[in-house]
Design a protein around this motif. Structure first.
Motif, PDB file in Angstrom:
ATOM      1  N   ASP A 201       0.858  -1.184   0.000  1.00 53.82           N
ATOM      2  CA  ASP A 201       0.000   0.000   0.000  1.00 53.82           C
ATOM      3  C   ASP A 201       0.893   1.233   0.000  1.00 53.82           C
ATOM      4  N   LYS A 202       1.232   1.715  -1.196  1.00 55.54           N
ATOM      5  CA  LYS A 202       2.175   2.825  -1.316  1.00 55.54           C
ATOM      6  C   LYS A 202       1.636   4.107  -0.688  1.00 55.54           C
ATOM      7  N   ALA A 203       0.341   4.318  -0.804  1.00 57.74           N
ATOM      8  CA  ALA A 203      -0.252   5.526  -0.230  1.00 57.74           C
ATOM      9  C   ALA A 203      -0.135   5.512   1.291  1.00 57.74           C
ATOM     10  N   ALA A 204      -0.359   4.356   1.906  1.00 61.64           N
ATOM     11  CA  ALA A 204      -0.233   4.241   3.359  1.00 61.64           C
ATOM     12  C   ALA A 204       1.206   4.450   3.792  1.00 61.64           C
ATOM     13  N   ALA A 205       2.158   3.925   3.005  1.00 65.34           N
ATOM     14  CA  ALA A 205       3.569   4.110   3.332  1.00 65.34           C
ATOM     15  C   ALA A 205       3.955   5.578   3.257  1.00 65.34           C
ATOM     16  N   LEU A 206       3.484   6.282   2.211  1.00 66.80           N
ATOM     17  CA  LEU A 206       3.778   7.705   2.085  1.00 66.80           C
ATOM     18  C   LEU A 206       3.182   8.480   3.254  1.00 66.80           C
ATOM     19  N   LYS A 207       1.939   8.168   3.616  1.00 67.19           N
ATOM     20  CA  LYS A 207       1.296   8.855   4.740  1.00 67.19           C
ATOM     21  C   LYS A 207       2.082   8.644   6.027  1.00 67.19           C
ATOM     22  N   LEU A 208       2.534   7.427   6.261  1.00 68.45           N
ATOM     23  CA  LEU A 208       3.317   7.137   7.465  1.00 68.45           C
ATOM     24  C   LEU A 208       4.598   7.961   7.491  1.00 68.45           C
ATOM     25  N   ILE A 209       5.320   8.001   6.376  1.00 62.48           N
ATOM     26  CA  ILE A 209       6.578   8.748   6.335  1.00 62.48           C
ATOM     27  C   ILE A 209       6.319  10.238   6.540  1.00 62.48           C
ATOM     28  N   GLN A 210       5.256  10.754   5.943  1.00 61.33           N
ATOM     29  CA  GLN A 210       4.926  12.170   6.147  1.00 61.33           C
ATOM     30  C   GLN A 210       4.642  12.464   7.619  1.00 61.33           C
ATOM     31  N   GLU A 211       3.910  11.571   8.287  1.00 60.90           N
ATOM     32  CA  GLU A 211       3.607  11.766   9.714  1.00 60.90           C
ATOM     33  C   GLU A 211       4.869  11.673  10.564  1.00 60.90           C
ATOM     34  N   LEU A 212       5.757  10.763  10.197  1.00 63.96           N
ATOM     35  CA  LEU A 212       7.010  10.648  10.941  1.00 63.96           C
ATOM     36  C   LEU A 212       7.909  11.854  10.710  1.00 63.96           C
ATOM     37  N   VAL A 226      10.323  11.555   2.360  1.00 59.34           N
ATOM     38  CA  VAL A 226       9.009  11.836   1.763  1.00 59.34           C
ATOM     39  C   VAL A 226       9.128  11.862   0.239  1.00 59.34           C
ATOM     40  N   ALA A 227      10.191  12.505  -0.259  1.00 58.57           N
ATOM     41  CA  ALA A 227      10.380  12.595  -1.716  1.00 58.57           C
ATOM     42  C   ALA A 227      10.548  11.219  -2.335  1.00 58.57           C
ATOM     43  N   GLN A 228      11.309  10.355  -1.688  1.00 60.89           N
ATOM     44  CA  GLN A 228      11.519   9.005  -2.220  1.00 60.89           C
ATOM     45  C   GLN A 228      10.209   8.234  -2.298  1.00 60.89           C
ATOM     46  N   SER A 229       9.417   8.327  -1.264  1.00 58.48           N
ATOM     47  CA  SER A 229       8.144   7.624  -1.252  1.00 58.48           C
ATOM     48  C   SER A 229       7.199   8.211  -2.303  1.00 58.48           C
ATOM     49  N   ALA A 230       7.161   9.523  -2.422  1.00 62.16           N
ATOM     50  CA  ALA A 230       6.303  10.173  -3.417  1.00 62.16           C
ATOM     51  C   ALA A 230       6.744   9.801  -4.838  1.00 62.16           C
ATOM     52  N   PHE A 231       8.047   9.755  -5.060  1.00 59.85           N
ATOM     53  CA  PHE A 231       8.565   9.395  -6.383  1.00 59.85           C
ATOM     54  C   PHE A 231       8.146   7.978  -6.749  1.00 59.85           C
ATOM     55  N   GLY A 232       8.178   7.080  -5.763  1.00 54.59           N
ATOM     56  CA  GLY A 232       7.754   5.706  -6.006  1.00 54.59           C
ATOM     57  C   GLY A 232       6.293   5.601  -6.384  1.00 54.59           C
ATOM     58  N   MET A 233       5.496   6.575  -5.959  1.00 52.41           N
ATOM     59  CA  MET A 233       4.066   6.604  -6.311  1.00 52.41           C
ATOM     60  C   MET A 233       3.795   7.421  -7.573  1.00 52.41           C
ATOM     61  N   GLU A 234       4.878   7.926  -8.208  1.00 50.14           N
ATOM     62  CA  GLU A 234       4.783   8.789  -9.387  1.00 50.14           C
ATOM     63  C   GLU A 234       4.087  10.105  -9.068  1.00 50.14           C
TER      64      GLU A 234
END
Length: 605
Positions: A201-212, A226-234
């Protein structure tokens, strides 16, 4: 049974009656010695969570961090009871016999009963080694319960939870880990992306990293995570915004620079390379950035500049075989054959991971220098890997050039093949040997017979068309190439072959140009397609346009047939001196090329 375990088993068995009766024998606990983690087969894989067949990178401990068992007095001692001995030996012997699940489960039960952190750690290690994520998470939880202040236990539990797709359970642990050592927050954020990158769940992973990351606005690595996770989600807009902030805070943050180059690379290799050129100039010790810069230069067809960068890397990493191989391959591309040979041989000495590929390239170098016996020797030593069949075909080609056509065919027909693709490659090679020996009918028969068995094989359709062209069977050529285009509408070479064949015979020139234009749209920088476009313009009387395309083609590839076309159009344009020099030089390099010999005979009488 390994000797170490055998001795332990005998010693414990001999003491068992006394232990059972008096309960006074205890496993000694000494500083720096942990007999409970002495199994010889299991690696110390505590920080590499391997669950359900996946590999997740655990968060690394601080450099110089004390071990969890740094205070021997805090560790429990254990009566050598019959139950304790049974479970301990069950775990170790099960592991030695390959039953890793039983071993990890036995150690987990032992950890739950003894409350010993060493046993809990051992249970976690073995479960992770066996990729039993459920047991690993349970064991790591027990470990953290026993040692609630252990950073290593917490890190390992996080890794196992993420590996089991339970990031909501990992969140409070991650928050506590970051808060416990704010000085290490940057390095911890750098490890978040590899830890979470395989979470489905890439969206959940991005949300977690943003909260952290939210409580750490001044930490560049938090923005990078955050940028790495966002890039992975395009989600490139968010990625670029966070990257810009990360590099504003820490301009020399190499992972951020690499991600920015990757982002630029989506639209322009040149822009990505230019950015890394500036970054490396300011940060000359940034090896990963220099490596990516060199690879981008190579990909963007700048072999000279790419080789220079790899040579700088070689000075810093003289024993790195990957760098040495890249220098060798780039030297081949630059036709610096002596340097290429030296580097590829050096890579063999360095035990490069794929020695057969190096032998194949060395064979190509020897063949290029007309050292055919040496080339045959190299090709014959390529026994496996993706270059095995290409090496065999090159071996046969050399035999053909030595007028050993029958020997070459027998050699190819004797080879074992693993699949239909390899079988087709060997059939193509046999046909090529026959074509180069001017045995055009035999070549046609070989590939046409194979096509009868595989009527929609795209490679064979193309090869039959090319064989038919040599026999002036234009009807067969057109039928096969049009069928190939039906099967693969983006097959640029099929369009090109159809258009060039018509143009070369002065047939249906407008139709021929249309085919070539389609090919050029699909592959705009292909030298042979540029040559075809130049030739069809020449056939239509548009010499200026034809000359422009032919010069572009020859600048990219000094092929003898392109030279023949360019020389003829130059001659017809009145540039006879330049045409003669080009044709004579090309003929000196390719004395057996029939088309080139024909043009020279026609023009330079």
């Amino acid at each position: 049974m390994p000797m170490r375990l055998q001795v332990l088993f005998v010693a414990l068995t001999l003491s068992l009656p006394a232990c059972a009766q008096h309960g006074k024998y205890r496993i000694p606990v000494q500083h720096g010695v942990d007999r409970l983690s002495a199994g010889p087969r299991f690696p110390d894989a505590l920080l590499l969570a391997q669950t359900d067949g996946a590999e997740e990178v655990g968060i690394q401990p601080s450099a110089g961090a004390p071990a969890d068992t740094e205070k021997p007095g805090r560790l429990p001692s254990h009566a050598l009871t019959r139950e304790f001995l049974y479970k301990f030996l069950l775990a170790e012997i099960a592991g030695q016999r390959g039953n890793v699940r039983l071993a990890s489960r036995a150690y987990l039960e032992l950890a739950q009963s003894t409350r010993d952190p060493r046993v809990a750690r051992r249970a976690t290690e073995i479960a992770m080694y066996g990729r039993f994520g459920d047991i690993a998470a349970e064991a790591a939880s027990v470990w953290l319960e026993i040692e609630p202040d252990s950073q290593q236990a917490r890190q390992t539990l996080i890794a196992t939870l993420v590996g089991n797709n339970k990031i909501s359970d990992a969140k409070p642990l991650l928050q506590k880990l970051l808060a416990a050592d704010k000085g290490r927050a940057g390095s911890l954020f750098l490890q978040l992306h590899p830890l979470l990158s395989r979470y489905p769940d890439k969206a959940a992973a991005l949300k977690l990293i943003q909260e952290l990351a939210q409580p750490y606005p001044g930490v560049a690595e938090a923005h990078l995570a955050v940028a790495q996770s966002a890039f992975g989600m395009e989600n490139y807009d968010l990625a670029e915004t966070e990257l810009a902030e990360a590099l504003r805070i820490k301009p020399d943050l190499e992972p951020a620079a690499l991600l920015k180059a990757q982002s630029l690379q989506r639209t322009s290799l040149a822009k990505a390379a230019e950015y890394l050129k500036s970054f490396v100039a300011l940060n000359p010790k940034a090896r990963d950035a220099r490596l990516l810069y060199a690879r981008l230069l190579a990909a963007d067809r700048h072999p000279k500049e790419a080789r220079q960068e790899f040579q700088l890397l070689e000075k810093e990493l003289p024993g790195n075989s990957e760098v040495v191989v890249m220098i060798g391959l780039l030297s081949m591309q630059m036709q610096d054959f002596a340097a290429a040979e030296a580097k590829l041989k050096r890579a063999l000495e360095l035990n490069y991971r794929d020695p057969d590929s190096l032998r194949f390239y060395l064979g190509q170098l020897a063949e290029e220098r007309k050292q055919f016996d040496e080339a045959l020797d190299y090709y014959s030593k390529v026994q496996s890997g993706e270059q095995a069949v290409p090496a065999a075909t090159r071996y046969a080609m050399i035999l053909g050039k030595q007028n050993r056509v029958d020997e070459a065919r027998k050699y190819l027909q004797s080879l074992d093949v693993q699949n239909d693709q390899q079988k087709t490659m060997l059939i193509q090679a046999e046909a090529q040997v026959l074509r180069e020996a001017s045995q055009y009918q035999e070549a046609f028969d070989v590939v046409n017979g194979a096509l009868d068995a595989q009527p929609d094989n795209q490679d064979l359709l193309y090869d039959v068309a090319m064989a038919a062209e040599k026999l002036n069977r234009i009807d067969v050529l057109e039928r096969n190439l049009k069928r190939l285009i039906e099967l693969k509408p983006d097959h640029a070479q099929a369009y090109n072959a159809l258009g060039y064949t018509l143009a070369d015979r002065n047939l249906r020139l407008e139709e021929a140009q249309g085919y070539i234009e389609k090919a050029l749209t699909l592959s705009p920088n292909d030298a042979f397609i540029l040559d075809s476009m130049g030739w069809v313009h020449y056939r239509q009387g548009r010499l200026d346009e034809g000359l422009d395309f032919l010069r572009r083609a020859y600048a990219q590839r000094q092929d003898p047939e392109i030279a023949a076309h360019l020389g003829e159009v130059m001659w017809m344009k009145g540039q006879k001196g330049e045409a003669e020099q080009l044709l004579r030089t090309a003929l000196q390099d390719h004395p057996t090329n029939e088309e080139l010999k024909g043009v020279v005979a026609k023009l330079l009488k």
